[in-house]
Every structure is written in structure tokens, then in C-alpha cells.
Design a protein around this motif. Structure first.
Motif, PDB file in Angstrom:
ATOM      1  N   MET A   1      39.898  43.706  18.504  1.00  0.00           N
ATOM      2  CA  MET A   1      39.555  42.295  18.622  1.00  0.00           C
ATOM      3  C   MET A   1      38.041  42.139  18.603  1.00  0.00           C
ATOM      4  SD  MET A   1      40.770  39.527  21.519  1.00  0.00           S
ATOM      5  CE  MET A   1      39.726  40.176  22.836  1.00  0.00           C
ATOM      6  N   ARG A   2      37.534  41.157  17.807  1.00  0.00           N
ATOM      7  CA  ARG A   2      36.103  40.960  17.692  1.00  0.00           C
ATOM      8  C   ARG A   2      35.541  40.166  18.870  1.00  0.00           C
ATOM      9  NH1 ARG A   2      35.952  38.524  11.835  1.00  0.00           N
ATOM     10  NH2 ARG A   2      38.018  37.858  12.488  1.00  0.00           N
ATOM     11  N   ASN A   3      34.277  40.361  19.126  1.00  0.00           N
ATOM     12  CA  ASN A   3      33.596  39.718  20.250  1.00  0.00           C
ATOM     13  C   ASN A   3      33.399  38.234  19.975  1.00  0.00           C
ATOM     14  OD1 ASN A   3      31.955  38.915  22.328  1.00  0.00           O
ATOM     15  ND2 ASN A   3      30.615  40.713  22.218  1.00  0.00           N
ATOM     16  N   LEU A   4      33.784  37.388  20.925  1.00  0.00           N
ATOM     17  CA  LEU A   4      33.684  35.950  20.777  1.00  0.00           C
ATOM     18  C   LEU A   4      32.327  35.416  21.223  1.00  0.00           C
ATOM     19  CD1 LEU A   4      35.346  33.330  20.146  1.00  0.00           C
ATOM     20  CD2 LEU A   4      35.942  33.287  22.568  1.00  0.00           C
ATOM     21  N   ALA A   5      31.604  36.160  22.020  1.00  0.00           N
ATOM     22  CA  ALA A   5      30.434  35.624  22.727  1.00  0.00           C
ATOM     23  C   ALA A   5      29.406  34.999  21.799  1.00  0.00           C
ATOM     24  CB  ALA A   5      29.780  36.731  23.555  1.00  0.00           C
ATOM     25  N   ASN A   6      29.171  35.612  20.653  1.00  0.00           N
ATOM     26  CA  ASN A   6      28.126  35.116  19.760  1.00  0.00           C
ATOM     27  C   ASN A   6      28.696  34.457  18.506  1.00  0.00           C
ATOM     28  OD1 ASN A   6      25.951  36.093  21.380  1.00  0.00           O
ATOM     29  ND2 ASN A   6      26.433  38.161  20.644  1.00  0.00           N
ATOM     30  N   THR A   7      29.830  33.773  18.673  1.00  0.00           N
ATOM     31  CA  THR A   7      30.511  33.207  17.514  1.00  0.00           C
ATOM     32  C   THR A   7      29.638  32.230  16.743  1.00  0.00           C
ATOM     33  OG1 THR A   7      32.694  33.460  18.510  1.00  0.00           O
ATOM     34  CG2 THR A   7      32.492  31.855  16.748  1.00  0.00           C
ATOM     35  N   LEU A   8      28.964  31.313  17.427  1.00  0.00           N
ATOM     36  CA  LEU A   8      28.166  30.325  16.714  1.00  0.00           C
ATOM     37  C   LEU A   8      26.995  30.972  15.982  1.00  0.00           C
ATOM     38  CD1 LEU A   8      28.145  27.260  19.116  1.00  0.00           C
ATOM     39  CD2 LEU A   8      29.482  27.629  17.055  1.00  0.00           C
ATOM     40  N   ALA A   9      26.372  31.960  16.590  1.00  0.00           N
ATOM     41  CA  ALA A   9      25.310  32.692  15.897  1.00  0.00           C
ATOM     42  C   ALA A   9      25.889  33.414  14.684  1.00  0.00           C
ATOM     43  CB  ALA A   9      24.645  33.685  16.844  1.00  0.00           C
ATOM     44  N   TYR A  10      27.105  33.906  14.849  1.00  0.00           N
ATOM     45  CA  TYR A  10      27.782  34.614  13.761  1.00  0.00           C
ATOM     46  C   TYR A  10      28.088  33.661  12.611  1.00  0.00           C
ATOM     47  CZ  TYR A  10      31.034  37.960  11.641  1.00  0.00           C
ATOM     48  OH  TYR A  10      31.660  38.822  10.795  1.00  0.00           O
ATOM     49  N   VAL A  11      28.423  32.403  12.929  1.00  0.00           N
ATOM     50  CA  VAL A  11      28.658  31.399  11.895  1.00  0.00           C
ATOM     51  C   VAL A  11      27.416  31.239  11.031  1.00  0.00           C
ATOM     52  CG1 VAL A  11      29.069  28.954  11.466  1.00  0.00           C
ATOM     53  CG2 VAL A  11      30.412  30.151  13.196  1.00  0.00           C
ATOM     54  N   GLU A  12      26.259  31.140  11.681  1.00  0.00           N
ATOM     55  CA  GLU A  12      25.013  30.985  10.943  1.00  0.00           C
ATOM     56  C   GLU A  12      24.745  32.213  10.064  1.00  0.00           C
ATOM     57  OE1 GLU A  12      22.039  30.236  13.840  1.00  0.00           O
ATOM     58  OE2 GLU A  12      22.876  28.295  14.445  1.00  0.00           O
ATOM     59  N   TYR A  13      25.096  33.381  10.578  1.00  0.00           N
ATOM     60  CA  TYR A  13      24.907  34.617   9.813  1.00  0.00           C
ATOM     61  C   TYR A  13      25.800  34.624   8.575  1.00  0.00           C
ATOM     62  CZ  TYR A  13      25.753  39.481   8.486  1.00  0.00           C
ATOM     63  OH  TYR A  13      25.936  40.631   7.777  1.00  0.00           O
ATOM     64  N   GLN A 178      47.793  38.774   7.563  1.00  0.00           N
ATOM     65  CA  GLN A 178      48.699  38.815   8.711  1.00  0.00           C
ATOM     66  C   GLN A 178      47.897  38.896  10.011  1.00  0.00           C
ATOM     67  OE1 GLN A 178      52.343  38.725   7.810  1.00  0.00           O
ATOM     68  NE2 GLN A 178      51.035  37.953   6.160  1.00  0.00           N
ATOM     69  N   TYR A 179      47.355  37.759  10.405  1.00  0.00           N
ATOM     70  CA  TYR A 179      46.613  37.706  11.666  1.00  0.00           C
ATOM     71  C   TYR A 179      47.575  37.860  12.843  1.00  0.00           C
ATOM     72  CZ  TYR A 179      42.240  36.057   9.555  1.00  0.00           C
ATOM     73  OH  TYR A 179      41.078  35.949   8.833  1.00  0.00           O
ATOM     74  N   ARG A 180      47.350  38.870  13.671  1.00  0.00           N
ATOM     75  CA  ARG A 180      48.167  39.050  14.880  1.00  0.00           C
ATOM     76  C   ARG A 180      47.425  38.599  16.131  1.00  0.00           C
ATOM     77  NH1 ARG A 180      52.751  39.111  12.190  1.00  0.00           N
ATOM     78  NH2 ARG A 180      53.129  41.026  10.996  1.00  0.00           N
ATOM     79  N   ASP A 181      46.104  38.491  15.996  1.00  0.00           N
ATOM     80  CA  ASP A 181      45.286  38.137  17.151  1.00  0.00           C
ATOM     81  C   ASP A 181      44.649  36.771  16.916  1.00  0.00           C
ATOM     82  OD1 ASP A 181      43.822  39.167  19.704  1.00  0.00           O
ATOM     83  OD2 ASP A 181      42.245  38.342  18.415  1.00  0.00           O
ATOM     84  N   TRP A 182      44.929  35.826  17.811  1.00  0.00           N
ATOM     85  CA  TRP A 182      44.415  34.463  17.667  1.00  0.00           C
ATOM     86  C   TRP A 182      42.890  34.441  17.681  1.00  0.00           C
ATOM     87  CZ3 TRP A 182      44.024  29.746  16.240  1.00  0.00           C
ATOM     88  CH2 TRP A 182      43.195  28.848  16.908  1.00  0.00           C
ATOM     89  N   ASN A 183      42.269  35.287  18.488  1.00  0.00           N
ATOM     90  CA  ASN A 183      40.811  35.303  18.556  1.00  0.00           C
ATOM     91  C   ASN A 183      40.197  35.662  17.205  1.00  0.00           C
ATOM     92  OD1 ASN A 183      38.311  35.265  20.365  1.00  0.00           O
ATOM     93  ND2 ASN A 183      38.131  37.280  19.397  1.00  0.00           N
ATOM     94  N   ASP A 184      40.784  36.628  16.496  1.00  0.00           N
ATOM     95  CA  ASP A 184      40.292  36.983  15.168  1.00  0.00           C
ATOM     96  C   ASP A 184      40.362  35.774  14.234  1.00  0.00           C
ATOM     97  OD1 ASP A 184      39.526  39.588  15.604  1.00  0.00           O
ATOM     98  OD2 ASP A 184      41.443  40.442  14.988  1.00  0.00           O
TER      99      ASP A 184
END
Length: 323
Positions: A1-13, A178-184
Motif C-alpha cells: 500500500m502506498r503512503n497517503l501522507a504526501n498525496t497532494l504533493a504527489y499530485v503536483e509531481y 484489479q484494485y484490491r486496496d482502496w487507498n491505492d
């Protein structure tokens, strides 16, 4: 599962790099990137090129949506309206055969799509008036939509519920990641990296056209709140003067419960979804407003609300997130 903490920064990336490269490895098998949009291999580039130059008829009715926003629901309503409520007539064909999904291959197999015929090719020979549906992002729509001005019914759903429904559908359709993890899925949704891309760009494009006389912009939430009134609104837009009794027939046979029970309206009866049904998964899952509350964590909700405010700033866009 990927880290959610920096999602918005990741969007910009991600906006500055390849959206496809940002996908988890399991998702890349099903997708490709074109002009900054992630598209499913089920809709190959050849189809997109052909559809850009597709021959539009002025008496067509186009049903357009972002995925899992009420497409099948409105499809059922439209076919019943055009059939004047004749249930025997519409049940001669499955709902998916009544309305061609233009960018889909005839065999619905993403591995063979490149060499298959597109349903748009079959639709070319249909008699008028045609009902056609598409979930193409705005840059890939037939250019003649602007010139020919057919009737366009655009159904929009609040982004939180649309995302949750799309997540579950990825585990119903064998042609999607086939996403199994909602966070992904949530991270890729915020990044506009899921198949067919940005909810915001798709919905805002049609929101800005909502006052054009050939466009009906209607929301999933208003259909859910008052289905009969929504059916009447669609009839008026199409110029269909149906009796009160026929409007009742259309409404009663377009409820979630009615469509769920009718094998001619429920996509679960199609062979492509056979395995999903065996696993107790359904194309018509819940049909609710507010189911996002069962999926979004507090942190995810805060992240998305910030993103939503940023994207809608300066607009009068206003969606209902619960009834």
C-alpha cells in the motif's frame, strides 16, 4: 500500500511527469497514456482516432458520462422513453445491445481490442434516431458534436461516490486494473491516473455547456432524490410528450430494484461479468448517495476536500454528497 501522507504533493509531481508511470505495476498492464490522459487498452488509440472524425447525425442522442456516474441507469431510461414505455419491445435486446458503447470493442476483450471492430463501426449502420453512449474524455469526442448539435444527455455524480463506485467496478470488469486496496485507488483518482482520467476535467467541460440548448446536464443525486421528476425532465428535453401512465412505466422500470431483477437491464447477466458474479460482485452494486462515507478515511476526506475546493474555486459548481 502506498503512503497517503504526501498525496497532494504527489499530485503536483504527477502532473509534471507521466501519469502512466505513476500507476502501480499491476495497473499498467491494462492502460496506456495518450495526450496526458490514461486510457484503458479496451479503447485503443485507433478507436480514438476514428471517433474523433466520427459521423454525427443531428437527430442522434448522445449519453455521456464519467465512469460509474449513472450511465447504465440513464441508458435504461432513454431506451424506455424512445420505446414509449413498451417493455416487450425493449426486452427483445439486452440494455447493452440497445445502446452502443462507442469506444468499446465488439468482443469486450482488452487483449484483443486493437484487432477487433469497435462498436462505433456497428453503430454507423443503425437507423435513425440513434441512442449512443460514450465515456470519452472531452479531447477525444467526435468533433462533429459541435457542428451537428445532437441531443446530449450528460449525467454527473458527486466525485466521492463516483470514485468509490469506480473502485468496486475495477474488481468486476476483467478489462480494468484489479484494485484490491482502496487507498491505492484513491491516490490514483486524486492524480487523475485511473482509466479515462480526470473527473474534474470531464465534468467541468460539460458543466460549462449546461446552458446550451442541445445539452441536458443532470446529476445522479437529483435522479436519486426524485426519479419521476428526472424522467419528466428528460422527456421534455427530448421533446417526447408521453402520457402520465407511460412516464410511470418508465419510472417504475428504472428503479435500482427493478433493474437489478431484470436480466435484460442488469449487466450481471452478460458473459463478461460471469466470474465477478461467481465472486458475489455485481455491476449494479448499491446505487446509493453517500456510500463514500464507508470508504473515505478522515485523512482521505480532508485531502479530497482540499483538492475539491482548489479545483472548484471561482466556479459555481455545487454537488450533493449526501441526501
Amino acid at each position: 500500500m502506498r503512503n497517503l501522507a504526501n498525496t497532494l504533493a504527489y499530485v503536483e509531481y504527477v502532473t509534471a511527469t507521466s501519469k502512466l508511470d505513476a500507476l502501480p505495476d499491476f495497473a499498467k498492464e491494462y492502460c496506456y497514456e495518450i495526450d496526458g490522459w490514461v486510457m484503458p487498452k479496451l479503447n485503443p488509440k485507433r478507436f480514438l482516432d476514428d471517433l474523433k472524425n466520427y459521423e454525427v447525425r443531428s437527430d442522434d442522442t448522445y449519453l455521456i458520462t464519467w465512469p460509474k456516474s449513472g450511465t447504465t441507469w440513464m441508458q435504461n431510461i432513454l431506451t424506455l422513453i424512445f420505446a414509449n414505455g413498451d417493455m416487450d419491445a425493449v426486452r427483445e435486446k439486452h440494455l447493452f445491445d440497445r445502446v452502443p458503447f462507442l469506444e468499446m470493442p465488439q468482443g469486450l476483450d482488452y487483449k484483443k481490442a486493437e484487432n477487433d471492430n469497435g462498436l462505433y463501426e456497428i453503430a454507423r449502420d443503425m437507423p435513425s434516431p440513434r441512442i449512443l453512449k460514450t465515456q470519452l474524455p472531452p479531447p477525444f469526442l467526435p468533433s462533429q458534436l459541435e457542428e451537428k448539435k445532437p441531443k446530449i444527455v450528460y449525467v454527473a455524480r458527486n466525485p466521492k461516490d463516483a470514485a468509490v463506485s469506480h473502485f468496486h467496478f475495477c474488481n468486476v470488469s476483467p478489462a480494468l486494473p484489479q484494485y484490491r486496496d482502496w487507498n491505492d485507488f484513491f491516490i490514483d483518482f486524486c492524480n487523475d491516473s485511473i482509466p479515462r482520467g480526470s473527473w474534474f476535467e470531464n465534468v467541468f467541460y460539460w458543466w460549462n455547456k449546461r446552458n446550451e440548448p442541445n445539452v441536458l446536464f443532470i446529476t445522479y443525486e437529483e435522479m436519486k432524490k426524485d426519479l419521476r421528476a428526472s424522467v419528466v425532465r428528460v422527456c421534455e428535453f427530448l421533446g417526447k410528450d408521453l402520457s402520465e401512465e407511460i412516464i410511470d412505466v418508465v419510472t417504475e422500470n428504472s428503479t435500482f430494484a427493478a433493474m437489478k431483477k431484470d436480466p435484460k437491464s442488469n449487466p450481471d447477466s452478460l458473459p463478461i461479468f460471469k466470474e465477478a458474479v461467481k465472486q458475489k460482485r455485481s455491476f449494479l452494486r448499491k446505487g446509493e448517495v453517500g456510500d463514500w462515507k464507508n470508504h473515505f478515511t478522515v485523512a482521505q476526506n480532508e485531502i479530497f476536500d482540499d483538492l475539491y475546493r482548489e479545483k472548484t474555486e471561482g466556479t459555481d459548481v455545487n454537488f450533493t454528497f449526501q441526501l
